[in-house]
Design a protein around this motif. Structure first.
Motif, PDB file in Angstrom:
ATOM      1  N   TRP A  21      40.350  35.645  58.901  1.00 35.90           N
ATOM      2  CA  TRP A  21      40.259  34.537  57.967  1.00 35.90           C
ATOM      3  C   TRP A  21      38.835  33.993  57.916  1.00 35.90           C
ATOM      4  N   THR A  22      38.298  33.836  56.716  1.00 36.36           N
ATOM      5  CA  THR A  22      37.034  33.150  56.481  1.00 36.36           C
ATOM      6  C   THR A  22      37.202  32.256  55.262  1.00 36.36           C
ATOM      7  N   ASP A  23      36.250  31.362  55.047  1.00 34.03           N
ATOM      8  CA  ASP A  23      36.350  30.479  53.885  1.00 34.03           C
ATOM      9  C   ASP A  23      36.114  31.212  52.570  1.00 34.03           C
ATOM     10  N   ARG A  24      35.758  32.508  52.645  1.00 35.55           N
ATOM     11  CA  ARG A  24      35.661  33.276  51.400  1.00 35.55           C
ATOM     12  C   ARG A  24      37.030  33.414  50.730  1.00 35.55           C
ATOM     13  N   TRP A  25      38.102  33.442  51.558  1.00 37.59           N
ATOM     14  CA  TRP A  25      39.438  33.512  50.985  1.00 37.59           C
ATOM     15  C   TRP A  25      39.734  32.254  50.164  1.00 37.59           C
ATOM     16  N   VAL A  26      39.267  31.111  50.610  1.00 31.95           N
ATOM     17  CA  VAL A  26      39.497  29.870  49.889  1.00 31.95           C
ATOM     18  C   VAL A  26      38.820  29.922  48.525  1.00 31.95           C
ATOM     19  N   TRP A  27      37.539  30.323  48.521  1.00 33.32           N
ATOM     20  CA  TRP A  27      36.807  30.373  47.259  1.00 33.32           C
ATOM     21  C   TRP A  27      37.364  31.470  46.343  1.00 33.32           C
ATOM     22  N   THR A  28      37.840  32.555  46.929  1.00 32.21           N
ATOM     23  CA  THR A  28      38.464  33.593  46.101  1.00 32.21           C
ATOM     24  C   THR A  28      39.737  33.075  45.444  1.00 32.21           C
ATOM     25  N   GLY A  29      40.554  32.331  46.207  1.00 33.83           N
ATOM     26  CA  GLY A  29      41.767  31.750  45.643  1.00 33.83           C
ATOM     27  C   GLY A  29      41.469  30.729  44.550  1.00 33.83           C
ATOM     28  N   ILE A  30      40.456  29.889  44.799  1.00 27.22           N
ATOM     29  CA  ILE A  30      40.079  28.899  43.782  1.00 27.22           C
ATOM     30  C   ILE A  30      39.587  29.596  42.513  1.00 27.22           C
ATOM     31  N   GLY A  31      38.806  30.658  42.681  1.00 29.70           N
ATOM     32  CA  GLY A  31      38.343  31.401  41.514  1.00 29.70           C
ATOM     33  C   GLY A  31      39.484  32.031  40.738  1.00 29.70           C
ATOM     34  N   LEU A  78      41.253  29.229  38.748  1.00 29.81           N
ATOM     35  CA  LEU A  78      40.442  28.822  37.590  1.00 29.81           C
ATOM     36  C   LEU A  78      40.481  29.876  36.493  1.00 29.81           C
ATOM     37  N   ALA A  79      40.453  31.159  36.872  1.00 29.16           N
ATOM     38  CA  ALA A  79      40.522  32.223  35.870  1.00 29.16           C
ATOM     39  C   ALA A  79      41.866  32.196  35.153  1.00 29.16           C
ATOM     40  N   ALA A  80      42.952  31.961  35.889  1.00 28.87           N
ATOM     41  CA  ALA A  80      44.275  31.886  35.246  1.00 28.87           C
ATOM     42  C   ALA A  80      44.365  30.706  34.298  1.00 28.87           C
ATOM     43  N   LEU A  81      43.832  29.552  34.703  1.00 26.15           N
ATOM     44  CA  LEU A  81      43.846  28.383  33.832  1.00 26.15           C
ATOM     45  C   LEU A  81      43.000  28.616  32.584  1.00 26.15           C
ATOM     46  N   ALA A  82      41.860  29.283  32.757  1.00 25.43           N
ATOM     47  CA  ALA A  82      41.027  29.576  31.592  1.00 25.43           C
ATOM     48  C   ALA A  82      41.744  30.514  30.631  1.00 25.43           C
ATOM     49  N   GLY A  83      42.468  31.507  31.164  1.00 25.15           N
ATOM     50  CA  GLY A  83      43.232  32.406  30.291  1.00 25.15           C
ATOM     51  C   GLY A  83      44.323  31.685  29.529  1.00 25.15           C
ATOM     52  N   ILE A  84      45.042  30.792  30.218  1.00 30.17           N
ATOM     53  CA  ILE A  84      46.106  30.039  29.557  1.00 30.17           C
ATOM     54  C   ILE A  84      45.526  29.122  28.486  1.00 30.17           C
ATOM     55  N   GLY A  85      44.395  28.473  28.792  1.00 30.32           N
ATOM     56  CA  GLY A  85      43.772  27.592  27.816  1.00 30.32           C
ATOM     57  C   GLY A  85      43.261  28.348  26.605  1.00 30.32           C
TER      58      GLY A  85
END
Length: 266
Positions: A228-238, A241-248
């Motif tokens: 586990w590293t904080d890269r997983w957090v930023w990957t999940g956030i990305g 955001l990509a899913a929300l942008a697609g829906i919008g």
């Protein structure tokens, strides 16, 4: 009644006098913490004195000696090594240097810090520092990247007058590190930490069982055990955001329904 008051006053005075004495007899926290700190240094890679991160090591020697310590560093850490040399009262100009080597005895360059310093004539101390690059979990065989394992600190004088050779000095070193986190994570891991087998110690009295020096440093699961590293957090956030942008984007482009100019289907 008067006798009782006299006895009470005497007992109170004895208690107040014994209080500081009892407090002074107990060891101070700093003394107990520093009791396990090493007070000598090795003279080669094989005899380097072990240091834990955050532990202070001291040693006495002579100008011209090579003083060695070893400390562990794991992936994602950026080691920071400092050294203070106390010079004799009378001496000429001297140039001191600290060098840091990894488990393969490759000299690691300092990212920043005063690795080499010259003490003026009559100076009492000289302070040195070296901040290494971030330790990587994996690297190409031809690269010189710092990898997890044992690191060696060597302290010595580079330039001094012949009259100052052999004068007594004392040194104090410390190895710390900063956890850089996921920004330094790489896709890969080292099979084993760079802990030389030649630096081994006996774990039993008969000398048959040996363990590599500093091989058990790190978490309870061993070196670089956590995935586990904080890269997983930023990957999940990305991803969110990509899913929300697609829906919008879909909501903006789909319109309100069938255009009025299109006849209804039969």
């Amino acid at each position: 009644m008067r006798i009782t008051r006299v006895l009470s006053t005497a007992l109170l005075a004895v208690g107040l006098a014994a209080g500081p004495a009892a407090a002074d007899s107990s060891p101070s926290p700093s003394a107990s913490q520093d009791s396990g700190a090493p007070t000598q240094a090795g003279t080669s890679f094989r005899t380097a004195t072990e240091l834990d991160q955050g532990q202070r090591g001291t040693a006495s020697g002579s100008t011209g000696d090579y003083l060695y310590w070893s400390f562990p560093a794991d992936a994602g850490q950026r080691p920071d090594v400092t050294a203070t040399v106390k010079l004799p009262a009378s001496h000429g100009a001297q140039t001191w240097q600290i060098d840091v080597y990894d488990g393969l005895r490759r000299r690691q360059s300092c990212q920043y810090g005063a690795q080499t310093r010259t003490a003026a004539q009559g100076a009492g101390t000289v302070e040195l520092s070296c901040v290494l690059r971030t330790v990587r979990a994996w690297s190409e065989p031809w690269a010189d990247d710092p990898l997890p394992g044992t690191y060696y600190l060597r302290l010595t004088v580079l330039d001094l007058g012949s009259a100052d050779l052999g004068q007594p000095v004392s040194a104090e070193v410390r190895a710390d590190s900063e956890d850089i986190g996921g920004s330094a994570a790489v896709d890969g891991s080292l099979a084993k930490p760079l802990v030389p087998g030649i630096a081994a110690r006996s774990e039993s009295g008969d000398g048959d069982t040996k363990a590599a020096v500093l091989s058990s440093f790190g978490s309870d699961d061993g070196w670089s055990s956590g995935w586990w590293t904080d890269r997983w957090v930023w990957t999940g956030i990305g991803g969110v955001l990509a899913a929300l942008a697609g829906i919008g984007g879909y909501a903006l482009t789909r319109g309100s329904g069938r255009p009025s100019r299109v006849p209804p289907g039969t």
